[in-house]
Design an enzyme around this catalytic site. Sequence first.
Site, PDB file in Angstrom:
ATOM      1  N   ASP A 221     -20.289  -3.348   8.406  1.00 13.16           N
ATOM      2  CA  ASP A 221     -20.589  -4.766   8.170  1.00 13.16           C
ATOM      3  C   ASP A 221     -22.089  -5.011   8.362  1.00 13.16           C
ATOM      4  O   ASP A 221     -22.883  -4.097   8.151  1.00 13.16           O
ATOM      5  CB  ASP A 221     -19.712  -5.636   9.092  1.00 13.16           C
ATOM      6  N   HIS A 244     -23.792  -3.928   5.443  1.00 12.48           N
ATOM      7  CA  HIS A 244     -24.040  -5.098   4.605  1.00 12.48           C
ATOM      8  C   HIS A 244     -25.435  -5.678   4.772  1.00 12.48           C
ATOM      9  O   HIS A 244     -25.716  -6.768   4.310  1.00 12.48           O
ATOM     10  CB  HIS A 244     -22.972  -6.170   4.872  1.00 12.48           C
TER      11      HIS A 244
END
Length: 341
Positions: A221, A244
């Site tokens: 993430d 991310h």
Amino acid sequence: MASIHKALVVFFAVAAALLRGGHAHGEDHAASVHDVTEYGAAPSNRDNRDAFLAAWRAACGSTAGNSTLVFPKGTFAVGAVQFEGPCANGDAPAVVIYGVLQPPCAGGGGCHLSDDAWITFSGLNNLLVTGNGTLDGQGHRSGKSKSKTTTLVFEDVTNSTLRGLAFVNSRGFHVNLRRCTRVVAEGLGIHAPAASRNTDGVHVGHSRHVRILDSVIGTGDDCVSVGPGSVDVVVSGVTCGPGHGLSVGSLGKDEGEQDVRGLVIRNCTVKGTTNGVRIKTWPGSPRSRASNITFEDIAMANVTNPIIIDQRYCPHNRCSDADKVTPPQAATRTNVPSRIA
Ligand SMILES: *[C@@H]1O[C@H](CO)[C@@H](O)[C@H](O)[C@H]1NC(C)=O
Ligand SMILES: *[C@@H]1O[C@H](CO)[C@@H](O)[C@H](O)[C@H]1NC(C)=O
Ligand SMILES: *[C@@H]1O[C@H](CO)[C@@H](O)[C@H](O)[C@H]1NC(C)=O
Ligand SMILES: *[C@@H]1O[C@H](CO)[C@@H](O)[C@H](O)[C@H]1NC(C)=O
Ligand SMILES: *[C@@H]1O[C@H](CO)[C@@H](O)[C@H](O)[C@H]1NC(C)=O
Ligand SMILES: *[C@@H]1O[C@H](CO)[C@@H](O)[C@H](O)[C@H]1NC(C)=O
């Protein structure tokens, strides 16, 4: 990336040795070193929570000053545990972790942790958490429980440093700094599989004067995420990927969120991620403001969206009002990176 990580580990091994040396040479400082194994902790699959808390109470309750809580080499199991202040002389002990901490996973069932935090330090001033040890969330073994437990939380912590530890396979965020003031997180190595959900590297929220420096973060993430109520946050010397990327947000999920003000992300490298630098707000979000944000000197390679301001952030498409767009006040000033490779 491996060599940077190795260099950091060596550096912090030396730093930790110096720290211990410092105590050894002080007058009567040996008495204020509290090794968890002296309080009944043992490397095993048994939950060492009570022994850790007994050692903490001794270190935090010591009026001698400069006390140190030591987790020696070895793999120690511990369930959710909270190290709370304030401490006897107003300052927290130094916490040095040489070993590996894991949730108690053996013997079935025991791997479940709540959705909040695994290891929490709260209500403390002048805390140092350091060492060359590892906090291993065993996220890959959490199985059906699917808890999103944050590995390490600093809550209501001031004038403090988190330095040099390794974090692997968290079940949720790896590090969460909430309601903190003047905290430095540096020299961290954070690693989780690219496919692991919600495993942000370092999250900051409702905190001021935070520095996240010289770390290597690869997760499933966000590398660093800066949430509501963050003021004066600097991220520098961080290498990200996979994951991310570096994110502001998500913002606007709830009513009455505090603004984000004064964020500088500079001298970072982002490789093999879905995003580079991002500001994300939920669709139709109540108004809040994200201002004075600078992205500067960011090198990127193999990044799908190098710069993205996403005002319809809606992971897993669960928004009923996904067509509504937050008014443009959400982002007032964004400096574009000066170097994108
Ligand atoms: C951490 O440092 C100690 C001594 O300071 C050393 O004995 C140990 O091998 C180091 N551990 C790792 C994982 O590098
Ligand atoms: C703690 O250590 C610092 C730096 O080594 C020293 O200046 C200070 O006097 C020590 N405090 C106590 C209470 O021993
Ligand atoms: C934290 O540090 C700041 C600046 O050095 C100082 O003004 C403040 O009093 C410190 N806070 C505590 C609780 O000691
Ligand atoms: C930039 O970051 C790297 C680590 O990625 C660090 O070694 C270097 O000192 C930093 N440079 C500046 C100017 O901060
Ligand atoms: C913008 O943020 C930086 C970093 O926190 C801060 O030093 C600066 O004073 C802020 N500028 C304004 C106009 O608020
Ligand atoms: C680019 O990044 C993806 C992960 O986002 C990775 O699977 C792929 O191997 C990378 N490609 C190159 C050429 O580095």
